[in-house]
Design an enzyme around this catalytic site. Structure first.
Site, PDB file in Angstrom:
ATOM      1  CG  LEU A 189       1.181   9.014   6.236  1.00 37.68           C
ATOM      2  CD1 LEU A 189       2.388   9.831   6.664  1.00 37.68           C
ATOM      3  CD2 LEU A 189       0.749   8.098   7.373  1.00 37.68           C
TER       4      LEU A 189
ATOM      5  CB  CYS B 139       4.643   6.222   7.386  1.00 37.98           C
ATOM      6  SG  CYS B 139       3.700   5.959   5.857  1.00 37.98           S
TER       7      CYS B 139
ATOM      8  CG  ASN C  73      -0.407   0.705   2.404  1.00 36.34           C
ATOM      9  OD1 ASN C  73      -0.420   1.934   2.473  1.00 36.34           O
ATOM     10  ND2 ASN C  73       0.111  -0.067   3.346  1.00 36.34           N
TER      11      ASN C  73
ATOM     12  N   GLY D  48       0.812  -9.484   9.778  1.00 37.79           N
ATOM     13  CA  GLY D  48       0.300 -10.709   9.161  1.00 37.79           C
ATOM     14  C   GLY D  48      -0.546 -11.585  10.044  1.00 37.79           C
TER      15      GLY D  48
END
Lengths: 308, 271
Positions: free
Chosen positions: A79, A136, A75, A249
């Protein structure tokens, strides 16, 4: 037959806050709360971590922003958020009404921005903890600074000085030494560590020769990263004494159990929410069933039971 | 509270090159789905994410709904080859639906390729609730474009509605030689479909939707478009399926196709 009395106690306490279960939603995977509340009983959630909020609104990256990969997804949302004032005015009142703990995830582009966000949110009620996103992968400083222990320590200290709310520092796996990042956070006042954020990845269309993401690279999540995340939690637990929240995960109750065995005090579920809107409550139920199968009455009995 | 559905595959028909028409049994989706809405189907346990497919037809009495899709990758291939009777983990119906035209206004449905799927259901709904214009029932006009004749799938589904589409093909092998938007422009010139007389509904590839939106804006004909995006979640949390949208003040923002759409006012989209 299972009776109510025999159900294991899933509650955990960390950073002085009591959580009904150790299963939380991960940042950016529960919308503004109302979207996921339409599909799952949020009263059964341990906590809900909000999408990252910044001082100023951010539009995010152009489409395409996501790609499905082998056992995972990339992805590069970028933000996207409304900014802190719109968050407080429009989203926080609704989040406050939800029957779960609320953890607000904050992101800045400089240390003083992180401190300003923490200071601003301290004045608001209904926030049980702050998660500080130092990791991020979709903005350049998210990696450049988040992989530097000196910067992580400095940023943690600034946030610590700006708020009395418990702070959780979310770390990047895009480093050769995540333990040193955890030590830097713990030494400068972090109440807990969350790990891991996504791994930098890329996907290419072999027909068009173009990247599949508009941002070219993105963050890899999902089952593909679970072994990386387990190793990170293991290394961090050996390095620091503060609680660790495992992320990466988790698709089932036994996935969650593995993180708890390695030493996590709680876990966050991310990509699984995209597959099943009620993933968190399913996973909590499966964790309860797993504990029963092991003859355990409290989830805290499982934490740190790794045998090496 | 919404719950994932367990839709049972009733039958699968191959209706074109790599194109499949599938029928599923689920009472709630069959009863509630409106034209423009979609279902989010998990192809099988080996696949991480669901596939978003427009609802093509519903039969509330038989408790079934249909989808029409093209095999584009492993997920849609898996779905197309599931045995009859397979239970598919399904979310839906999701998203918004088309806005009914003003009374007396001619609805014009312009589809490209498998963009015909939601328009077929919309045609069925419009035929069931025909309004009148100058005392006559107003049936929808349907314009469908495909590359070549063999891709003109499922015309039988339209015949049962008594809707007779105007076809356009890129190679001229069926109907008008050109695109559906070219044909629509041609029909616009020859019919009384100006402002206040028609409402346009489009679904198809994005360049086609852009051309349709520009034509409708230029001719001052109201137009709604149904957009397609890759959707990991389908219910609004992942922010992956965004489209650039223009607000009332001209401010551009990203909106989610799954939750704010998939049907949008064409004038509000920045293609």
């Amino acid at each position: 037959m299972t009776t109510r009395a025999s159900r294991p106690d899933l509650s955990v306490t960390l950073a002085g806050v009591h959580f009904a279960t150790p299963i939380w939603t991960a940042s950016g995977t529960a919308g503004t709360g109302e979207e996921i509340a339409a599909w799952c009983d949020t009263g059964k959630l341990g906590g809900m971590v909000t999408k990252s909020v910044s001082l100023e609104p951010r539009p995010g990256h152009p489409y395409p922003r996501t790609v499905e990969t082998a056992s995972g997804m990339l992805n590069a949302i970028g933000l996207q958020n409304k900014g802190i004032e719109a968050f407080i005015a429009e989203e926080l009142p609704r989040l406050r009404q939800m029957p779960t703990r609320v953890i607000v995830n904050v992101v800045g582009w400089a240390i003083d921005e992180y401190a300003a966000l923490a200071h601003r949110l301290t004045r608001e009620e209904g926030i049980d903890a702050l998660e500080v996103n130092l990791s991020c992968p979709n903005v350049s400083r998210g990696i450049d600074n988040g992989a530097d222990p000196g910067w992580v320590g400095e940023c943690t200290a600034a946030v610590r000085a700006a708020t009395t709310t418990p702070i959780i520092i979310k770390l990047t796996p895009n480093t050769h030494d995540i333990a040193s990042l955890a030590r830097a956070a713990a030494d400068h006042g972090a109440d807990a560590i969350s790990a891991i954020n996504t791994l930098v990845g890329m996907a290419v269309n072999h027909n068009t020769f173009k990247p599949r993401l508009a941002n070219i690279t993105g963050g890899l999540s999902g089952p593909a990263i679970k072994p990386v995340a387990l190793a990170a939690v293991y290394k961090i637990k050996k390095a620091v004494d503060i609680p660790v929240i495992g992320i990466g995960g988790i698709m089932s109750g036994t996935d969650a159990a593995e993180f708890l065995i390695v030493g996590a005090s709680a876990v966050q579920v991310g990509t699984a929410n995209f597959r099943h809107p009620d993933a968190t409550t399913r996973i909590a139920d499966e964790l309860g069933a797993y504990l029963q199968s092991k003859g355990m009455t409290r989830v805290t009995d499982l934490i740190g039971r790794l045998e090496v | 509270m919404n719950r994932p559905r367990r839709a049972t595959l009733v039958w699968t028909r191959r209706v074109g090159p790599n194109v499949y028409h599938q029928r599923f049994s689920d009472s709630l989706i069959a009863r509630r789905a409106k034209a423009g809405q979609f279902v989010h189907l998990l192809p099988g346990s080996d696949h991480l994410f669901r596939r978003a497919l427009s609802v093509y037809a519903t039969d509330p009495r038989a408790e079934t709904f249909d989808v029409l899709h093209q095999v584009l990758g492993a997920g849609t291939r898996c779905l197309a080859h599931q045995p009859i009777g397979t239970v598919i983990d399904t979310l839906g119906p999701l998203g918004n639906s088309f806005t009914p035209p003003a009374r007396g206004t001619t609805p014009v449905l312009v589809g490209g390729g498998l963009g015909m799927a939601p328009l077929r259901l919309w045609a069925a709904e419009l035929m069931a609730a025909r309004s009148t214009r100058r005392g006559k029932p107003v049936a929808p006009i349907m314009i469908l474009g495909v590359r070549t004749r063999e891709l003109a799938v499922a015309p039988y589904q339209l015949r049962t509605l008594h809707v007779h589409p105007h076809w356009a093909t890129d190679d001229g092998s069926l109907g008008f030689h050109g695109t559906a938007v070219d044909l629509f422009a041609d029909m616009l010139r020859r019919n009384d479909w100006g402002p206040g007389h028609a409402m346009v509904y489009g679904c198809g590839p994005e360049p086609m939707m852009k051309a349709l939106a520009e034509l409708c804006i230029a001719q001052q004909v109201p137009c709604e478009v149904s957009l397609e995006r890759s959707m990991p979640c389908g219910y609004g949390v992942c922010m992956g399926c965004v489209v650039t949208s223009r607000g009332a003040s001209g401010y551009e923002t990203y909106r989610r196709v799954c939750r704010d759409g998939p049907v949008f006012d064409a004038a509000a989209i920045v293609f």
